[in-house]
Write an enzyme that holds these catalytic residues in place. Structure first.
Site, PDB file in Angstrom:
ATOM      1  N   GLU A   1       6.380   8.600  13.554  1.00  0.00           N
ATOM      2  CA  GLU A   1       7.008   8.008  12.367  1.00  0.00           C
ATOM      3  C   GLU A   1       8.532   8.097  12.426  1.00  0.00           C
ATOM      4  O   GLU A   1       9.098   9.085  12.888  1.00  0.00           O
ATOM      5  CB  GLU A   1       6.489   8.727  11.104  1.00  0.00           C
ATOM      6  CG  GLU A   1       7.083   8.180   9.814  1.00  0.00           C
ATOM      7  CD  GLU A   1       6.329   8.634   8.571  1.00  0.00           C
ATOM      8  OE1 GLU A   1       5.092   8.759   8.616  1.00  0.00           O
ATOM      9  OE2 GLU A   1       6.983   8.855   7.542  1.00  0.00           O
TER      10      GLU A   1
ATOM     11  N   ASP B   1      -5.793   6.240   0.986  1.00  0.00           N
ATOM     12  CA  ASP B   1      -6.508   7.459   0.612  1.00  0.00           C
ATOM     13  C   ASP B   1      -6.642   7.548  -0.914  1.00  0.00           C
ATOM     14  O   ASP B   1      -7.750   7.610  -1.454  1.00  0.00           O
ATOM     15  CB  ASP B   1      -5.760   8.682   1.161  1.00  0.00           C
ATOM     16  CG  ASP B   1      -6.496   9.977   0.888  1.00  0.00           C
ATOM     17  OD1 ASP B   1      -7.627   9.926   0.377  1.00  0.00           O
ATOM     18  OD2 ASP B   1      -5.952  11.061   1.182  1.00  0.00           O
ATOM     19  N   SER B   2      -5.500   7.502  -1.614  1.00  0.00           N
ATOM     20  CA  SER B   2      -5.528   7.742  -3.066  1.00  0.00           C
ATOM     21  C   SER B   2      -6.476   6.796  -3.803  1.00  0.00           C
ATOM     22  O   SER B   2      -7.195   7.221  -4.721  1.00  0.00           O
ATOM     23  CB  SER B   2      -4.117   7.611  -3.643  1.00  0.00           C
ATOM     24  OG  SER B   2      -3.262   8.542  -3.043  1.00  0.00           O
TER      25      SER B   2
ATOM     26  N   ASP C   1       3.782  13.757  13.120  1.00  0.00           N
ATOM     27  CA  ASP C   1       4.717  13.381  12.062  1.00  0.00           C
ATOM     28  C   ASP C   1       5.914  14.322  12.077  1.00  0.00           C
ATOM     29  O   ASP C   1       5.938  15.345  11.397  1.00  0.00           O
ATOM     30  CB  ASP C   1       4.027  13.405  10.697  1.00  0.00           C
ATOM     31  CG  ASP C   1       4.969  12.930   9.598  1.00  0.00           C
ATOM     32  OD1 ASP C   1       6.133  12.613   9.911  1.00  0.00           O
ATOM     33  OD2 ASP C   1       4.539  12.880   8.431  1.00  0.00           O
TER      34      ASP C   1
ATOM     35  N   GLY D   1       0.914   5.374   2.829  1.00  0.00           N
ATOM     36  CA  GLY D   1       1.156   5.277   1.385  1.00  0.00           C
ATOM     37  C   GLY D   1       0.884   3.902   0.825  1.00  0.00           C
ATOM     38  O   GLY D   1       1.635   3.399  -0.006  1.00  0.00           O
ATOM     39  N   ALA D   2      -0.231   3.292   1.261  1.00  0.00           N
ATOM     40  CA  ALA D   2      -0.482   1.886   0.913  1.00  0.00           C
ATOM     41  C   ALA D   2      -1.509   1.698  -0.202  1.00  0.00           C
ATOM     42  O   ALA D   2      -2.016   0.594  -0.396  1.00  0.00           O
ATOM     43  CB  ALA D   2      -0.913   1.125   2.169  1.00  0.00           C
ATOM     44  N   SER D   3      -1.796   2.752  -0.946  1.00  0.00           N
ATOM     45  CA  SER D   3      -2.732   2.573  -2.065  1.00  0.00           C
ATOM     46  C   SER D   3      -2.103   1.708  -3.151  1.00  0.00           C
ATOM     47  O   SER D   3      -0.889   1.740  -3.368  1.00  0.00           O
ATOM     48  CB  SER D   3      -3.137   3.938  -2.649  1.00  0.00           C
ATOM     49  OG  SER D   3      -4.197   4.486  -1.890  1.00  0.00           O
TER      50      SER D   3
ATOM     51  N   ASP E   1      -4.359  12.552  10.879  1.00  0.00           N
ATOM     52  CA  ASP E   1      -3.345  12.016   9.971  1.00  0.00           C
ATOM     53  C   ASP E   1      -2.249  13.075   9.748  1.00  0.00           C
ATOM     54  O   ASP E   1      -2.554  14.227   9.417  1.00  0.00           O
ATOM     55  CB  ASP E   1      -4.044  11.685   8.638  1.00  0.00           C
ATOM     56  CG  ASP E   1      -3.181  10.859   7.713  1.00  0.00           C
ATOM     57  OD1 ASP E   1      -2.288  10.155   8.190  1.00  0.00           O
ATOM     58  OD2 ASP E   1      -3.444  10.916   6.486  1.00  0.00           O
TER      59      ASP E   1
ATOM     60  N   GLY F   1       0.361   8.900  -2.598  1.00  0.00           N
ATOM     61  CA  GLY F   1      -0.142   9.372  -3.874  1.00  0.00           C
ATOM     62  C   GLY F   1      -0.510   8.270  -4.856  1.00  0.00           C
ATOM     63  O   GLY F   1      -0.329   7.080  -4.585  1.00  0.00           O
TER      64      GLY F   1
END
Ligand code: G3H
Ligand code: 13P
Ligand code: ZN
Length: 311
Positions: free
Chosen positions: A134, A258-259, A104, A214-216, A82, A181
């Protein structure tokens, strides 16, 4: 079952209108929670390792833990780097047996992003490994950021064709309003994704797998448990699961979470100690943490990503 690349997973996900979950791993309990959840849901899954995870756990431990997980199940599992920041970490991961890496270079100028991504692709493809890159910058919808500034950070559909053709990447992460986050948006904000951009990217790259970082969603019930039992997490919201469902039905084949897992893990531990202040055996509180994380992952797979029974 041996580790697989994401090629077949993404082909099926694109055709089936669902996404595969990419969950970050840092220790044995997290790997077990993810793989047990995916196995019980009969879902393919991506275990992803950040530079921070490599530093925390030692890549050798992570590699063997993931291998152990793969040995105990027959669902397809990909091991993914990642946010690889440079060629060296991508090469080290490829040499370590990862089946997928992300380079990235999105913060670099256009030509530099292309050159570095291409270099990683050449090495990866020569070793049977796939590459995610990305375009665009992930950022939240801040109160003080105007629409024009926000637009500048989103991925431009005009760039995706040239980028994928010149780099020969296997999947592309785009910025359409997600951010990393647990503190993405303030309560009351309406964090809608730019589905119009995703649709346009889909038109420009037919059949090509798109990735959402960033899909939390920042589950409010879990945050409430953290705060009820001594935590002090700010009042914040994440990406609505309804928005993720829309993206998964379109070209998005990989959704990074992740978050949310961290919050669930911590909520269970805080609750455990509040209820059992005398406990000191890590197996006791880590059992609760693993079970709570597993339940959240099953919810994501079954109710949001749509990848259940697609193994
Ligand atoms: O997008 C980054 C992931 O959430 C990994 O976070 O760098 O703290 O391991 P980390
Ligand atoms: P979240 O912080 O929203 O879980 O995003 C994780 C991620 O994008 C890992 O690459
Ligand atoms: Zn990310």
């Amino acid at each position: 079952m041996p580790l697989v690349t994401t090629t077949e997973m993404f082909k099926k996900a694109y055709a089936g209108g669902y996404a595969v979950g990419a969950f970050n791993v840092n220790n044995m309990e997290m790997i077990q929670a993810i793989v047990e959840a995916a196995s019980e849901c009969r879902s393919p899954v991506i275990l992803q390792v950040s530079a921070g995870a490599r530093k925390y756990a030692n890549p050798v431990y992570l590699r063997h833990l993931v291998a152990a997980a793969a040995e105990t199940t027959d669902i397809p599992i990909a091991m993914h780097l990642d946010h690889g920041a440079d060629f060296e970490i991508c090469k080290a991961s490829i040499d370590d047996g990862f089946t997928s890496v992300m380079i990235d270079a999105s913060s670099k100028p256009w030509e530099e992003n292309i050159a570095l991504t291409k270099k990683v692709v050449e090495y990866a493809h020569a070793h049977g490994v796939v590459v995610e890159a990305e375009l665009g910058k992930l950022a939240g919808i801040e109160d003080d950021v105007n629409v024009a500034a926000n637009d500048a950070m989103f991925t431009s559909p005009d760039e995706v064709q040239e980028f994928t053709e010149r780099t020969d990447i296997d999947s592309l992460a785009i910025a359409i309003g997600t951010s990393h986050g647990a503190y993405k948006f303030k309560p009351g904000q309406d964090p809608k994704l730019r589905i119009d951009i995703l649709e346009e990217v889909g038109r420009r790259l037919p059949g090509f797998p798109i990735v959402l970082h960033g899909a939390s969603s920042v589950p409010q019930d879990q945050v409430a448990i953290v705060n009820e039992f001594g935590g002090n997490m700010p009042n914040a919201i994440g990406i609505p699961e309804s928005e993720l469902k829309k993206a998964a039905a379109l070209a998005v084949c990989k959704i990074n979470i992740d978050s949310d897992l961290r919050v669930a893990f911590t909520a269970a531990i805080r609750k455990h100690f509040a209820e059992h202040p005398d406990h000191f055996d890590p197996r006791q509180y880590l059992t609760d943490a693993r079970a709570n994380m597993k339940a959240l992952i099953k919810h994501k797979i079954c109710d949001v990503l749509g990848s259940a029974n697609k193994a």
